[in-house]
Enzyme design. Sequence first.
Site, PDB file in Angstrom:
ATOM      1  N   LYS A   1       0.848  -1.193   0.000  1.00 25.06           N
ATOM      2  CA  LYS A   1       0.000   0.000   0.000  1.00 25.06           C
ATOM      3  C   LYS A   1       0.883   1.243   0.000  1.00 25.06           C
ATOM      4  O   LYS A   1       1.809   1.358   0.809  1.00 25.06           O
ATOM      5  CB  LYS A   1      -0.852   0.016   1.266  1.00 25.06           C
TER       6      LYS A   1
HETATM    7  C1  E4P Z   1      -8.567   0.019   3.488  1.00 24.45           C
HETATM    8  O1  E4P Z   1      -7.687  -0.220   2.724  1.00 24.45           O
HETATM    9  C2  E4P Z   1      -8.520   1.129   4.455  1.00 24.45           C
HETATM   10  O2  E4P Z   1      -7.369   1.040   5.202  1.00 24.45           O
HETATM   11  C3  E4P Z   1      -9.715   1.127   5.331  1.00 24.45           C
HETATM   12  O3  E4P Z   1     -10.834   0.676   4.594  1.00 24.45           O
HETATM   13  C4  E4P Z   1      -9.965   2.432   6.040  1.00 24.45           C
HETATM   14  O4  E4P Z   1     -11.184   2.348   6.698  1.00 24.45           O
HETATM   15  P1  E4P Z   1     -11.629   3.367   7.849  1.00 24.45           P
HETATM   16  O5  E4P Z   1     -12.064   4.638   7.203  1.00 24.45           O
HETATM   17  O6  E4P Z   1     -12.766   2.662   8.521  1.00 24.45           O
HETATM   18  O7  E4P Z   1     -10.445   3.544   8.743  1.00 24.45           O
END
Ligand code: E4P
Length: 214
Positions: free
Chosen positions: A83
């Site tokens: 990521k």
């Molecule tokens: C996914 O890749 C993200 O890290 C995640 O969906 C973030 O979600 P949140 O807004 O609930 O922290």
Amino acid sequence: MKIFLDTADATKIRECAKTGLVDGITTNPTLIAKAGRKQEEAIKEICSIVKGPVSVEGVGEKAEEMVRDGKEFAAWSKNVVVKVPMTKEGMVAVKRLREEGVKTNVTLIFSAAQALLAAKAGADYVSPFVGRLDDMGEDGMALIEGILDIYSNYEFETEVIVASVRHPMHVVEAAEMGAHCATVPPEVFEKLFLHKMTEDGIKRFMDDWKKVQK
Ligand code: E4P
């Protein structure tokens, strides 16, 4: 549509994966901290449970740091997708990681322009955060629609992961729009199975069955 679990909790992953319906995992530094584990140990365990892509995020801000960390993460397992945050430095890192054969997921996408740039940089996945946009009074799912239109106009191969999912309707709408993947917290995954009329129907069949067994 692929369904990923948005968690670093190996116990919950194991439980949900038993259904055979979990196609991959996404994590982030917050989720790793919540799991209370060392990142490498947690990710290696998760990769042993799930066959599909497992997104792993570092905290480097410079492209060199992201590339260095990304190469380290990718060496943990062939499932690992790195990521990378949606920044200029991040896009440099995406290009370099691609040249090294490392898959990337550009995260923290909040606009169609950002998704366009990430696809041009060669990202394998983008993660638009629909729930966080909704929280701000914006329309998260409208962003997904816009990104899918742009990607189809230019036949980009980048897959859209609908992220920051808060409830089952985000998942349903993502599927209606033809998003490639949605990443869902385990609690939302559990809710996807439920309908009051299914529960009532099972109960009625059981009750009727018992009546004729006496
Ligand atoms: C996914 O890749 C993200 O890290 C995640 O969906 C973030 O979600 P949140 O807004 O609930 O922290």
